[in-house]
Design a protein around this motif. Structure first.
Motif, PDB file in Angstrom:
ATOM      1  N   VAL A 153       0.801  -1.263  -0.006  1.00 33.64           N
ATOM      2  CA  VAL A 153      -0.043   0.110  -0.052  1.00 33.64           C
ATOM      3  C   VAL A 153       0.870   1.142  -0.009  1.00 33.64           C
ATOM      4  O   VAL A 153       1.878   1.224   0.447  1.00 33.64           O
ATOM      5  CB  VAL A 153      -1.030   0.055   1.175  1.00 33.64           C
ATOM      6  N   TRP A 155       1.310   5.627   0.891  1.00 38.49           N
ATOM      7  CA  TRP A 155       0.963   6.301   2.016  1.00 38.49           C
ATOM      8  C   TRP A 155      -0.100   7.385   2.269  1.00 38.49           C
ATOM      9  O   TRP A 155      -0.343   7.948   3.269  1.00 38.49           O
ATOM     10  CB  TRP A 155       2.551   7.253   2.349  1.00 38.49           C
ATOM     11  N   LYS A 179       2.685  -4.779   3.372  1.00 32.20           N
ATOM     12  CA  LYS A 179       4.151  -3.806   3.486  1.00 32.20           C
ATOM     13  C   LYS A 179       3.425  -2.410   3.308  1.00 32.20           C
ATOM     14  O   LYS A 179       3.063  -2.101   2.317  1.00 32.20           O
ATOM     15  CB  LYS A 179       4.997  -4.099   2.400  1.00 32.20           C
ATOM     16  N   ARG A 212      10.652   0.225  -1.760  1.00 32.30           N
ATOM     17  CA  ARG A 212      10.361  -0.292  -2.890  1.00 32.30           C
ATOM     18  C   ARG A 212      10.862  -1.514  -3.068  1.00 32.30           C
ATOM     19  O   ARG A 212      10.426  -2.694  -3.722  1.00 32.30           O
ATOM     20  CB  ARG A 212      10.153   0.530  -4.150  1.00 32.30           C
ATOM     21  N   PHE A 229      -1.990  -4.819  -4.880  1.00 22.48           N
ATOM     22  CA  PHE A 229      -1.076  -3.406  -4.942  1.00 22.48           C
ATOM     23  C   PHE A 229      -1.958  -2.381  -5.219  1.00 22.48           C
ATOM     24  O   PHE A 229      -2.684  -2.434  -6.076  1.00 22.48           O
ATOM     25  CB  PHE A 229      -0.192  -3.681  -6.116  1.00 22.48           C
ATOM     26  N   GLY A 231      -0.882   1.661  -5.659  1.00 21.59           N
ATOM     27  CA  GLY A 231       0.477   2.473  -5.893  1.00 21.59           C
ATOM     28  C   GLY A 231       0.632   3.451  -7.134  1.00 21.59           C
ATOM     29  O   GLY A 231      -0.424   3.462  -7.920  1.00 21.59           O
ATOM     30  N   SER A 232       1.722   3.753  -7.701  1.00 25.70           N
ATOM     31  CA  SER A 232       1.806   4.617  -8.849  1.00 25.70           C
ATOM     32  C   SER A 232       1.777   3.509 -10.105  1.00 25.70           C
ATOM     33  O   SER A 232       2.092   2.467 -10.000  1.00 25.70           O
ATOM     34  CB  SER A 232       3.226   5.212  -8.734  1.00 25.70           C
ATOM     35  N   GLN A 238       5.957  -2.675 -13.197  1.00 25.05           N
ATOM     36  CA  GLN A 238       6.956  -3.492 -12.957  1.00 25.05           C
ATOM     37  C   GLN A 238       6.452  -4.921 -12.182  1.00 25.05           C
ATOM     38  O   GLN A 238       6.479  -5.770 -12.373  1.00 25.05           O
ATOM     39  CB  GLN A 238       7.979  -2.606 -11.786  1.00 25.05           C
ATOM     40  N   LEU A 254      -4.098   1.836  -9.582  1.00 28.33           N
ATOM     41  CA  LEU A 254      -2.984   2.754  -9.855  1.00 28.33           C
ATOM     42  C   LEU A 254      -3.337   4.066  -9.809  1.00 28.33           C
ATOM     43  O   LEU A 254      -4.272   4.323  -9.288  1.00 28.33           O
ATOM     44  CB  LEU A 254      -2.128   2.219 -11.111  1.00 28.33           C
ATOM     45  N   CYS A 289      -5.798   9.631  -5.388  1.00 24.69           N
ATOM     46  CA  CYS A 289      -5.992   8.957  -6.721  1.00 24.69           C
ATOM     47  C   CYS A 289      -6.926   9.281  -7.381  1.00 24.69           C
ATOM     48  O   CYS A 289      -6.806   9.514  -8.806  1.00 24.69           O
ATOM     49  CB  CYS A 289      -5.587   7.624  -6.528  1.00 24.69           C
ATOM     50  N   GLU A 388      -0.184  12.826 -13.419  1.00 20.41           N
ATOM     51  CA  GLU A 388      -0.656  13.010 -12.115  1.00 20.41           C
ATOM     52  C   GLU A 388       0.153  13.881 -11.208  1.00 20.41           C
ATOM     53  O   GLU A 388       1.373  13.420 -11.317  1.00 20.41           O
ATOM     54  CB  GLU A 388      -0.697  11.552 -11.570  1.00 20.41           C
ATOM     55  N   TRP A 453     -14.406  -0.966  -6.598  1.00 24.85           N
ATOM     56  CA  TRP A 453     -13.433  -0.019  -6.635  1.00 24.85           C
ATOM     57  C   TRP A 453     -12.332  -0.352  -7.494  1.00 24.85           C
ATOM     58  O   TRP A 453     -11.727  -1.460  -7.368  1.00 24.85           O
ATOM     59  CB  TRP A 453     -12.841   0.340  -5.284  1.00 24.85           C
TER      60      TRP A 453
HETATM   61  P1  NAD Z   1       4.492   3.944  -5.198  1.00 21.71           P
HETATM   62  O1  NAD Z   1       4.077   3.199  -6.501  1.00 21.71           O
HETATM   63  O2  NAD Z   1       5.817   4.791  -5.287  1.00 21.71           O
HETATM   64  O3  NAD Z   1       4.542   3.164  -3.943  1.00 21.71           O
HETATM   65  C1  NAD Z   1       3.370   2.398  -3.361  1.00 21.71           C
HETATM   66  C2  NAD Z   1       3.820   1.343  -2.527  1.00 21.71           C
HETATM   67  O4  NAD Z   1       4.609   0.351  -3.435  1.00 21.71           O
HETATM   68  C3  NAD Z   1       4.883   1.589  -1.472  1.00 21.71           C
HETATM   69  O5  NAD Z   1       4.775   0.829  -0.470  1.00 21.71           O
HETATM   70  C4  NAD Z   1       6.027   1.372  -2.259  1.00 21.71           C
HETATM   71  O6  NAD Z   1       7.087   1.270  -1.175  1.00 21.71           O
HETATM   72  C5  NAD Z   1       6.025   0.012  -3.067  1.00 21.71           C
HETATM   73  N1  NAD Z   1       6.622  -0.073  -4.307  1.00 21.71           N
HETATM   74  C6  NAD Z   1       6.882   0.772  -4.977  1.00 21.71           C
HETATM   75  N2  NAD Z   1       7.627   0.338  -6.079  1.00 21.71           N
HETATM   76  C7  NAD Z   1       7.695  -0.956  -5.995  1.00 21.71           C
HETATM   77  C8  NAD Z   1       7.932  -2.162  -6.803  1.00 21.71           C
HETATM   78  N3  NAD Z   1       8.535  -1.998  -7.927  1.00 21.71           N
HETATM   79  N4  NAD Z   1       7.647  -3.519  -6.097  1.00 21.71           N
HETATM   80  C9  NAD Z   1       6.807  -3.633  -5.278  1.00 21.71           C
HETATM   81  N5  NAD Z   1       6.499  -2.514  -4.347  1.00 21.71           N
HETATM   82  C10 NAD Z   1       6.666  -1.312  -4.963  1.00 21.71           C
HETATM   83  O7  NAD Z   1       3.304   5.002  -5.059  1.00 21.71           O
HETATM   84  P2  NAD Z   1       3.204   6.157  -3.771  1.00 21.71           P
HETATM   85  O8  NAD Z   1       3.974   7.372  -4.287  1.00 21.71           O
HETATM   86  O9  NAD Z   1       3.516   5.762  -2.425  1.00 21.71           O
HETATM   87  O10 NAD Z   1       1.674   6.370  -3.978  1.00 21.71           O
HETATM   88  C11 NAD Z   1       0.989   7.198  -4.739  1.00 21.71           C
HETATM   89  C12 NAD Z   1       0.440   6.699  -5.859  1.00 21.71           C
HETATM   90  O11 NAD Z   1      -0.706   5.892  -5.475  1.00 21.71           O
HETATM   91  C13 NAD Z   1      -0.303   7.356  -6.933  1.00 21.71           C
HETATM   92  O12 NAD Z   1       0.119   7.326  -8.197  1.00 21.71           O
HETATM   93  C14 NAD Z   1      -1.786   7.355  -6.769  1.00 21.71           C
HETATM   94  O13 NAD Z   1      -2.773   7.426  -7.472  1.00 21.71           O
HETATM   95  C15 NAD Z   1      -1.674   5.669  -6.247  1.00 21.71           C
HETATM   96  N6  NAD Z   1      -2.988   5.397  -5.631  1.00 21.71           N
HETATM   97  C16 NAD Z   1      -3.777   4.775  -6.275  1.00 21.71           C
HETATM   98  C17 NAD Z   1      -5.025   4.471  -5.539  1.00 21.71           C
HETATM   99  C18 NAD Z   1      -6.273   3.401  -6.213  1.00 21.71           C
HETATM  100  O14 NAD Z   1      -7.023   2.965  -5.518  1.00 21.71           O
HETATM  101  N7  NAD Z   1      -6.106   3.328  -7.632  1.00 21.71           N
HETATM  102  C19 NAD Z   1      -5.391   4.839  -4.234  1.00 21.71           C
HETATM  103  C20 NAD Z   1      -4.363   5.517  -3.790  1.00 21.71           C
HETATM  104  C21 NAD Z   1      -3.205   5.788  -4.403  1.00 21.71           C
END
Ligand code: NAD
Length: 481
Positions: A153, A155, A179, A212, A229, A231-232, A238, A254, A289, A388, A453
């Motif tokens: 997840v 932050w 994590k 990461r 997952f 995140g971004s 990846q 994402l 997001c 974004e 969602w």
């Molecule tokens: P991030 O992708 O940098 O990190 C997210 C999580 O993934 C962290 O715990 C990080 O340590 C881990 N991580 C990063 N790269 C990884 C990899 N290659 N393999 C495994 N784990 C990895 O994102 P962020 O900056 O922490 O969060 C913001 C992003 O999350 C924004 O793009 C936002 O839009 C997105 N987001 C999406 C939703 C949704 O529901 N679609 C909700 C909230 C946030």
């Protein structure tokens, strides 16, 4: 008084980390150090996955419990979290800058609602069902838990997004290695405390804070059966590649760059729509997001929309995230503020017109603040309209008619959220049916556990929550009886 920890929650107990590395946590509002926790190592992940595996494989364990027994344990977890909602809110706000006016409700209570929703699903979903064979006779369809889940997840909504994963996974009978992001690790200790107090069996939930690289290690771990997952998009790609190679089920929530489509009959009275506009656009300082950050405005009312959005942004009280009067807090980190400021500079240099904010607020020297910012005359193809930003920055883009608005809304790599603003429900329907996205709001945007969602295009693959929440953590087995 800093919240400092020296152990990890693995196998149902607090254990010594296998490496001396620590994560230092800083206040987003002041930059001061507010706590620390161990950074899990690969050996800690191995131990966490082994504990989850053992808990899953135990012939009398969690995965074999009757759904009603799991439901009862999860209901206890919801109660324990509910009593810790204020503390969770406080910690999240201190770390990531979410205003304390919102965090006990959003971060404290959403997990509680999510757990109670999936417990309700359990009551109506038999694990084993006898159905007639199409060709005569009968067969049995079983819903079996998928196994050990690696949940990763970000932050921005750490507890909410974790619950979107562990609640349905645990309900299905899976076990979980979670994590959290290094930016928001302190709230995960309150969560672990609730797990212990609820009496969940050892190893059903394990927590490995780290960055990461540690996430990547968890994703490819041989004993993980599914990855969930959020995140971004870059990280999601990846992870999708690794899971593709391993043929490992994965859900990906994402990034987004959603459109808020204001129709020409929309009520623009801020006294009436201000709160809903906030929920749809700048909630959590724009670190959201699904936020409708591209405001599509009809040419016939363009100036009025620009004035309204600029007045709205300028009216939001900016301040320390722990001040109850604050509606816009700081960004999570210096790095994130720098990134947002680069986008603001890019907007100006690309010819957009700054109509609100754009700088750092006065009198808040310590933290990572950016004023709520609005650009008008934004080209939908420009960088600030396509990428974004993840900060309090809105772009107003003009359109000629509804078809033009839909075209602009859909001219995006993303498709996660969106909103339509109108006084005519039929026109709202016409719009929400034609936008390519996973979720839409009408005159607001408020997610709910009963609604699936997730996103389309570069916003992800799969859905969390909704009636299929638990099914996403089950495999079907057919028995030809
Ligand atoms: P991030 O992708 O940098 O990190 C997210 C999580 O993934 C962290 O715990 C990080 O340590 C881990 N991580 C990063 N790269 C990884 C990899 N290659 N393999 C495994 N784990 C990895 O994102 P962020 O900056 O922490 O969060 C913001 C992003 O999350 C924004 O793009 C936002 O839009 C997105 N987001 C999406 C939703 C949704 O529901 N679609 C909700 C909230 C946030």
């Amino acid at each position: 008084m800093p919240d400092s920890y020296d152990s990890l929650f693995i196998g149902g107990e607090w254990v010594r980390p296998r490496s001396p590395a620590v994560i230092e946590v800083h206040s987003a509002s002041t930059g001061e150090r507010i706590g620390q926790a161990p950074e899990a190592s690969e050996a800690d992940v191995d131990a966490a996955v082994a504990a989850a595996r053992q808990a899953f494989d135990d012939p009398a364990g969690w995965s074999q419990w009757e759904p009603a027994e799991r439901g009862a344990a999860l209901a206890r977890l919801a109660d324990e979290l509910e009593s810790r909602g204020e503390e969770i809110g406080r910690r999240v706000s201190a770390q990531n800058g979410m205003p304390i006016a919102l965090s006990p409700t959003i971060e404290g209570m959403t997990p509680v609602g999510t757990i109670r929703y999936v417990v309700g699903l359990l009551a109506n979903a038999p694990v084993e069902e006898e159905v007639p064979r199409f060709l005569g006779g009968k067969l049995i369809i079983r819903r079996e838990p998928v196994g050990v889940v690696g949940a990763i997840v970000p932050w921005n909504y750490p507890q909410t997004l974790a619950s979107f994963k562990y609640a349905p996974a645990l309900a299905a009978g899976c076990t979980v290695v979670l994590k959290p992001s290094p930016e928001t690790v302190l709230d995960s200790y309150v969560f672990a405390d609730a797990v212990l107090a609820a009496g969940l069996p050892a190893g059903v939930i394990n927590i490995v804070p780290g960055g990461r690289e540690l996430g990547a290690y968890l994703v490819q771990h041989p004993d993980i059966d599914k990855v969930a997952f959020t995140g971004s998009t870059a990280a999601g790609r990846q992870i999708a590649e690794v899971c593709g190679r391993l043929l490992r089920p994965v859900s990906l929530e994402l990034g987004g760059k959603s459109a808020g489509i204001i129709l020409d009959d929309a009520d623009l009275d801020l006294a009436k729509i201000g709160q809903d506009l906030f929920a749809a656009t700048l909630v959590n300082n724009g670190q959201t997001c699904y936020a409708s950050t591209r405001i599509l405005a009809p040419r016939s009312r363009y100036d009025e929309v620009v004035d309204t959005i600029a007045a709205f942004a300028s009216s939001l009280p900016v301040g320390d995230a722990l001040d109850p009067a604050t509606l816009i807090g700081p960004l999570v980190s210096e790095r994130q503020r720098d990134r947002v400021e680069r986008y603001i500079a890019k907007g100006s240099s690309d010819g957009a017109r700054l109509v609100a904010g754009g700088g750092r607020p006065a009198g808040l020297p310590g933290g990572w603040f950016v004023e709520p910012t609005v650009f008008a005359d934004v080209d939908n193809a420009s960088v600030i309209a396509q990428e974004e930003i993840f900060g309090p920055v809105l772009s107003v883009i003009g359109y000629t008619d509804t078809d033009d608005a839909i075209r602009l809304a859909n001219e995006s790599d993303y498709g996660l959220g969106g909103s339509v603003w109108t006084s005519d429900p039929e026109r709202a329907k016409d719009v929400y049916r034609r936008v390519r996205t996973g979720t839409m709001g009408i005159n607001s945007f408020l997610p709910d556990p009963a609604g699936p969602w997730g996103g389309v295009k570069s916003s992800g693959i799969g859905r969390e929550l909704g009636p299929g929440a638990v099914a996403a953590y089950q495999q079907l087995k057919t028995v030809y009886a």
